[in-house]
Scaffold this active site. Sequence first.
Site, PDB file in Angstrom:
ATOM      1  CD  GLU A  77       6.612   9.049  -0.071  1.00 29.07           C
ATOM      2  OE1 GLU A  77       5.808   9.945   0.337  1.00 29.07           O
ATOM      3  OE2 GLU A  77       7.662   9.579  -0.657  1.00 29.07           O
ATOM      4  CD  GLU A 137       5.643  14.938   0.762  1.00 29.37           C
ATOM      5  OE1 GLU A 137       6.763  14.798   0.070  1.00 29.37           O
ATOM      6  OE2 GLU A 137       4.803  14.040   1.185  1.00 29.37           O
TER       7      GLU A 137
END
Length: 248
Positions: A140, A234
């Site tokens: 990520e 998120e």
Amino acid sequence: MFDANLSMLFTELPLLERPAAARAAGFDAVEIWWPFADAVPETREVEAFEAAIGDAGVRLVGLNLHAGDMPAGDRGLTSWPGREAEFRTNVEVTVAIAARLGCRTLNALHGNFPTTAQTIDNYRFAADVAAEAGAQIVLEPLSGAPDYPIRTARQAFDVIDRIDRGNVKLLADLYHLATNGDDLDALADHVDRIGHVQIADAPGRGEPGTGELDLFGHLRKLRANGYTGFVGAEYRPVTNSFSWRDNA
């Protein structure tokens, strides 16, 4: 298919109550950062977490590896010199949890250190262990972490190419990528290299509709080009409403 990130949502509740809260809010699936204080938690902690997921009737679709002291600024152990043994032990623990819960996506944050040959070896180790459980490792890019070296999709792909494992893919967090100035439209050309997607609006990292990003437009492009995975919610909630899902 949206899943709820239990490290960002329902934080007014104790951790073990959040899976049930997500289910009550209409989510069938959840994801979470490493939910324990240590790389190798006590058995009772693991059993309590797994029971909370099972009792809530939700599916765990994303689990982070231990990332160090996140509040202090740590962002992963993968590239951290001297913590290789801790990282690899945590990989084995994480994959075992994932296997029992049917989770197939494991996020191994890079860490705040340059990518070295040891970093690549660590990622390969994680990928090989994950493959035994039918799982993938995702890498990520992050914003807001000045020492974290992976900020764009291209930088992530460069590391993924070096790892050279078919089950290592990009975690495309649209908030982080947009904040770093990356081209979200270009992601649709790399759907085969994306293992998971997360969303939050920018600026602010709130729910969709609180910022300036065309999140649903970008998601439609990803879907049109073949992305079939979950999309993790998120974000830091501005309201207690999940009505944004009606516009997706």
